[in-house]
Write a protein that holds these residues in place. Sequence first.
Motif, short mmCIF file in Angstrom:
data_model
loop_
_atom_site.label_atom_id
_atom_site.label_comp_id
_atom_site.label_asym_id
_atom_site.label_seq_id
_atom_site.Cartn_x
_atom_site.Cartn_y
_atom_site.Cartn_z
N ARG A 2 -18.93 46.74 -50.97
CA ARG A 2 -18.13 46.66 -52.20
C ARG A 2 -17.45 47.99 -52.50
NH1 ARG A 2 -22.78 44.00 -53.84
NH2 ARG A 2 -23.46 45.78 -55.11
N VAL A 3 -18.20 49.07 -52.35
CA VAL A 3 -17.62 50.38 -52.62
C VAL A 3 -16.55 50.72 -51.58
CG1 VAL A 3 -18.11 52.86 -52.73
CG2 VAL A 3 -19.66 51.23 -53.81
N ARG A 4 -16.81 50.37 -50.34
CA ARG A 4 -15.83 50.63 -49.28
C ARG A 4 -14.50 49.91 -49.55
NH1 ARG A 4 -15.51 54.57 -46.30
NH2 ARG A 4 -14.04 54.70 -48.03
N ALA A 5 -14.59 48.74 -50.14
CA ALA A 5 -13.39 47.96 -50.44
C ALA A 5 -12.64 48.53 -51.65
CB ALA A 5 -13.76 46.51 -50.71
N THR A 6 -13.30 49.42 -52.39
CA THR A 6 -12.74 49.93 -53.64
C THR A 6 -12.14 51.32 -53.51
OG1 THR A 6 -14.41 48.69 -54.86
CG2 THR A 6 -13.27 50.40 -56.08
N THR A 7 -12.65 52.12 -52.57
CA THR A 7 -12.21 53.51 -52.49
C THR A 7 -11.95 53.94 -51.05
OG1 THR A 7 -12.81 55.81 -53.03
CG2 THR A 7 -14.60 54.36 -52.36
N ALA A 8 -11.02 54.90 -50.93
CA ALA A 8 -10.74 55.50 -49.64
C ALA A 8 -11.53 56.78 -49.44
CB ALA A 8 -9.25 55.80 -49.51
N LYS A 9 -12.31 57.17 -50.44
CA LYS A 9 -13.12 58.38 -50.35
C LYS A 9 -14.13 58.25 -49.19
CE LYS A 9 -12.46 61.02 -54.18
NZ LYS A 9 -12.35 62.48 -54.25
N PRO A 10 -14.42 59.35 -48.52
CA PRO A 10 -15.49 59.31 -47.52
C PRO A 10 -16.80 58.90 -48.19
CG PRO A 10 -14.19 61.30 -47.26
CD PRO A 10 -13.74 60.66 -48.54
N LEU A 11 -17.54 58.02 -47.55
CA LEU A 11 -18.80 57.53 -48.10
C LEU A 11 -19.97 58.02 -47.26
CD1 LEU A 11 -18.02 53.79 -48.98
CD2 LEU A 11 -17.92 55.80 -50.47
N VAL A 12 -20.94 58.63 -47.93
CA VAL A 12 -22.17 59.07 -47.30
C VAL A 12 -23.29 58.17 -47.79
CG1 VAL A 12 -23.85 60.93 -47.11
CG2 VAL A 12 -21.40 61.46 -47.08
N ALA A 13 -24.01 57.58 -46.87
CA ALA A 13 -25.13 56.70 -47.23
C ALA A 13 -26.43 57.45 -47.02
CB ALA A 13 -25.11 55.44 -46.36
N ILE A 14 -27.31 57.40 -48.02
CA ILE A 14 -28.60 58.06 -47.93
C ILE A 14 -29.69 57.16 -48.53
CG2 ILE A 14 -28.21 59.28 -50.12
CD1 ILE A 14 -29.88 61.62 -48.94
N GLY A 15 -30.88 57.26 -47.96
CA GLY A 15 -31.99 56.48 -48.49
C GLY A 15 -32.60 55.58 -47.43
N ALA A 16 -33.71 56.05 -46.83
CA ALA A 16 -34.44 55.28 -45.82
C ALA A 16 -33.58 54.93 -44.62
CB ALA A 16 -35.06 54.03 -46.43
N ILE A 17 -32.66 55.83 -44.26
CA ILE A 17 -31.83 55.63 -43.08
C ILE A 17 -32.62 56.04 -41.84
CG2 ILE A 17 -29.70 56.27 -41.90
CD1 ILE A 17 -29.15 54.76 -44.45
N SER A 18 -32.54 55.21 -40.79
CA SER A 18 -33.22 55.51 -39.54
C SER A 18 -32.41 54.91 -38.39
CB SER A 18 -34.62 54.91 -39.53
OG SER A 18 -34.55 53.48 -39.45
N ARG A 19 -32.90 55.10 -37.18
CA ARG A 19 -32.19 54.54 -36.02
C ARG A 19 -32.21 53.02 -36.05
NH1 ARG A 19 -35.50 53.39 -31.30
NH2 ARG A 19 -37.71 53.86 -31.67
N TYR A 20 -33.13 52.44 -36.79
CA TYR A 20 -33.26 50.99 -36.82
C TYR A 20 -32.21 50.32 -37.71
CZ TYR A 20 -37.70 52.18 -34.70
OH TYR A 20 -38.66 52.70 -33.87
N ASN A 21 -31.70 51.03 -38.71
CA ASN A 21 -30.69 50.43 -39.59
C ASN A 21 -29.36 51.18 -39.58
OD1 ASN A 21 -31.15 52.71 -41.22
ND2 ASN A 21 -32.57 51.63 -42.56
N ALA A 22 -29.25 52.24 -38.79
CA ALA A 22 -28.04 53.06 -38.78
C ALA A 22 -26.80 52.24 -38.45
CB ALA A 22 -28.19 54.21 -37.78
N ALA A 23 -26.89 51.39 -37.45
CA ALA A 23 -25.73 50.60 -37.03
C ALA A 23 -25.22 49.71 -38.16
CB ALA A 23 -26.09 49.75 -35.82
N SER A 24 -26.11 49.03 -38.84
CA SER A 24 -25.69 48.12 -39.92
C SER A 24 -25.08 48.88 -41.09
CB SER A 24 -26.87 47.27 -40.39
OG SER A 24 -27.92 48.07 -40.87
N VAL A 25 -25.57 50.09 -41.36
CA VAL A 25 -25.03 50.88 -42.47
C VAL A 25 -23.62 51.36 -42.14
CG1 VAL A 25 -25.34 52.98 -43.85
CG2 VAL A 25 -27.33 51.56 -43.27
N VAL A 26 -23.41 51.79 -40.90
CA VAL A 26 -22.07 52.20 -40.47
C VAL A 26 -21.12 51.02 -40.49
CG1 VAL A 26 -20.71 53.07 -38.53
CG2 VAL A 26 -22.88 54.15 -39.10
N GLU A 27 -21.56 49.89 -39.98
CA GLU A 27 -20.71 48.70 -39.95
C GLU A 27 -20.36 48.22 -41.35
OE1 GLU A 27 -23.06 46.15 -37.49
OE2 GLU A 27 -22.08 46.81 -35.64
N ALA A 28 -21.21 48.50 -42.33
CA ALA A 28 -20.94 48.11 -43.72
C ALA A 28 -19.87 48.99 -44.36
CB ALA A 28 -22.22 48.17 -44.54
#
Length: 213
Positions: free
Chosen positions: A155-181
């Motif tokens: 939702r945020v990606r669809a709203t802004t062109a600002k670079p987005l940094v995701a933080i919070g329980a990020i690991s190699r197991y969910n990194a791909a899905s967070v980037v794809e989001a």
Amino acid sequence: MLKDKQFPYRLYLVTDEAALRGRDLLWMVEEAVKGGVDLVQLREKKLEDEAFLLRALQLKEMLQRYNVPLIINDNLVVAERCAAAGIHVGKSDIPPSLVRKRWPGCGILGYSIEYEAQLDSEEALTSDYIALSPVFSTPTKTDTVTEWKLGGIRRVRATTAKPLVAIGAISRYNAASVVEAGADCLAVVSAICSAEDPQKAAAEIRSEIEKHL
């Protein structure tokens, strides 16, 4: 301020003293950088300014050998005195608009938001990147309001062109899905700071990021 809102960073290490499990901070950060970390934030909520500054200067000296920028968490005095690359603040910290006034030389200014409505605020617009915190709930950050999850990133990606940094329980197991989001950069705490092999942990997360950009 970043020129043209350029934000080339992909793997962002946020330090946490407790997560180190008694190991040396400089060693851990250097290993993480060797593994692919390209931006580091020093977060020290309990240290007095002088001790914080000393640690920042030591860390900056090491990072300069790798051309990796140092960001200071929520301490403008330390950020200025060590000539850090920038500062990261949240809603309860010094606002980005005031950072710009007090520190015209700030190179990278990050801002954590808790609600989507904050995207239209002066503070969000003044920042160089927006951090969504936490993407997934985490014990290293308990004073938060929104757990963004993947839907929130989209939702945020669809709203802004600002670079987005995701933080919070990020690991190699969910990194791909967070980037794809829609995240441009992943900020990692425990998955690297607490890892037996920080270099390997960073390399694995970086690999997932690169495969899914």
